[in-house]
Design a protein around this motif. Sequence first.
Motif, PDB file in Angstrom:
ATOM      1  N   VAL A  39      -8.048  -7.349   2.931  1.00 40.62           N
ATOM      2  CA  VAL A  39      -7.615  -8.145   1.784  1.00 40.62           C
ATOM      3  C   VAL A  39      -6.671  -9.246   2.261  1.00 40.62           C
ATOM      4  O   VAL A  39      -5.681  -8.984   2.956  1.00 40.62           O
ATOM      5  CB  VAL A  39      -6.917  -7.251   0.737  1.00 40.62           C
ATOM      6  CG1 VAL A  39      -6.381  -8.077  -0.417  1.00 40.62           C
ATOM      7  CG2 VAL A  39      -7.879  -6.184   0.230  1.00 40.62           C
ATOM      8  N   TYR A  47      -4.803  -5.660  -5.690  1.00 39.05           N
ATOM      9  CA  TYR A  47      -5.046  -4.297  -5.216  1.00 39.05           C
ATOM     10  C   TYR A  47      -3.776  -3.444  -5.191  1.00 39.05           C
ATOM     11  O   TYR A  47      -3.806  -2.281  -5.556  1.00 39.05           O
ATOM     12  CB  TYR A  47      -5.657  -4.335  -3.806  1.00 39.05           C
ATOM     13  CG  TYR A  47      -6.982  -5.023  -3.775  1.00 39.05           C
ATOM     14  CD1 TYR A  47      -8.152  -4.298  -3.955  1.00 39.05           C
ATOM     15  CD2 TYR A  47      -7.078  -6.399  -3.583  1.00 39.05           C
ATOM     16  CE1 TYR A  47      -9.388  -4.925  -3.935  1.00 39.05           C
ATOM     17  CE2 TYR A  47      -8.307  -7.031  -3.566  1.00 39.05           C
ATOM     18  CZ  TYR A  47      -9.456  -6.291  -3.749  1.00 39.05           C
ATOM     19  OH  TYR A  47     -10.672  -6.912  -3.730  1.00 39.05           O
ATOM     20  N   TRP A  48      -2.688  -4.033  -4.724  1.00 36.10           N
ATOM     21  CA  TRP A  48      -1.423  -3.294  -4.594  1.00 36.10           C
ATOM     22  C   TRP A  48      -0.261  -4.208  -4.993  1.00 36.10           C
ATOM     23  O   TRP A  48      -0.243  -5.390  -4.660  1.00 36.10           O
ATOM     24  CB  TRP A  48      -1.213  -2.836  -3.145  1.00 36.10           C
ATOM     25  CG  TRP A  48      -2.158  -1.766  -2.727  1.00 36.10           C
ATOM     26  CD1 TRP A  48      -3.358  -1.929  -2.083  1.00 36.10           C
ATOM     27  CD2 TRP A  48      -2.012  -0.365  -2.926  1.00 36.10           C
ATOM     28  NE1 TRP A  48      -3.955  -0.711  -1.869  1.00 36.10           N
ATOM     29  CE2 TRP A  48      -3.144   0.261  -2.371  1.00 36.10           C
ATOM     30  CE3 TRP A  48      -1.034   0.429  -3.505  1.00 36.10           C
ATOM     31  CZ2 TRP A  48      -3.309   1.643  -2.392  1.00 36.10           C
ATOM     32  CZ3 TRP A  48      -1.202   1.806  -3.526  1.00 36.10           C
ATOM     33  CH2 TRP A  48      -2.339   2.395  -2.970  1.00 36.10           C
ATOM     34  N   PRO A 113      -0.556   0.998  -6.843  1.00 37.77           N
ATOM     35  CA  PRO A 113      -1.880   0.417  -7.097  1.00 37.77           C
ATOM     36  C   PRO A 113      -1.851  -0.509  -8.305  1.00 37.77           C
ATOM     37  O   PRO A 113      -1.088  -0.300  -9.240  1.00 37.77           O
ATOM     38  CB  PRO A 113      -2.771   1.622  -7.366  1.00 37.77           C
ATOM     39  CG  PRO A 113      -1.941   2.832  -7.223  1.00 37.77           C
ATOM     40  CD  PRO A 113      -0.533   2.432  -6.983  1.00 37.77           C
ATOM     41  N   ASN A 117      -7.681  -1.907  -8.327  1.00 34.48           N
ATOM     42  CA  ASN A 117      -7.494  -0.766  -7.424  1.00 34.48           C
ATOM     43  C   ASN A 117      -6.678   0.350  -8.070  1.00 34.48           C
ATOM     44  O   ASN A 117      -5.811   0.936  -7.437  1.00 34.48           O
ATOM     45  CB  ASN A 117      -6.834  -1.247  -6.130  1.00 34.48           C
ATOM     46  CG  ASN A 117      -6.831  -0.198  -5.047  1.00 34.48           C
ATOM     47  OD1 ASN A 117      -7.694   0.660  -4.995  1.00 34.48           O
ATOM     48  ND2 ASN A 117      -5.846  -0.274  -4.186  1.00 34.48           N
ATOM     49  N   VAL A 123      -6.211  -0.360   1.752  1.00 31.35           N
ATOM     50  CA  VAL A 123      -6.698  -1.676   2.173  1.00 31.35           C
ATOM     51  C   VAL A 123      -5.962  -2.090   3.448  1.00 31.35           C
ATOM     52  O   VAL A 123      -4.837  -1.667   3.698  1.00 31.35           O
ATOM     53  CB  VAL A 123      -6.503  -2.765   1.090  1.00 31.35           C
ATOM     54  CG1 VAL A 123      -7.254  -2.439  -0.188  1.00 31.35           C
ATOM     55  CG2 VAL A 123      -5.037  -3.020   0.799  1.00 31.35           C
TER      56      VAL A 123
END
Length: 155
Positions: A39, A47-48, A113, A117, A123
């Motif tokens: 990523v 995603y995070w 997360p 995600n 990732v």
Amino acid sequence: MPSTIPEGVMIRISLRSGAVAAILLLAAGSAAAQNVRRVDPARLPNYWTLTNTSVSADVPNTGKNLNQPGCVAVTYMIGSNGLPQNVVAAKTVPEGDLAQVGVSAVKDFRYAPSGVNRAGEPVNTYYVVGFNLPEDPARKAAIMKQCELPGYKTT
């Protein structure tokens, strides 16, 4: 009836079996790590989410190029628990002792997360840590651009 196989041979066989099992586990772990999505740092919030309000870093008292403007690109995997793993300084500009500072800072990151995600899938990504950067935005951007890493722009 006593065994006719000497004890040393049995130990070697079990150690050899253990070594084979360890190698298979390492290979499986490496294969799994290679299948983790890469990523781009700009897309990481999808995603995070970084949850830290501050980060600690170990800074040496002396070292090479500690006072120079520069950057360190630090690669890492965010595990399913939100903690950085496999933290490595991939690129340091200019070369010197700032790599360990960048690695130390990234190891202190904590994530939750987010976005697509919600399941917390791991990732791979990277973070560019800037040091002693000039106030001028163009000069600052030019220094930070030197630490961009290829292979992360696809996601």
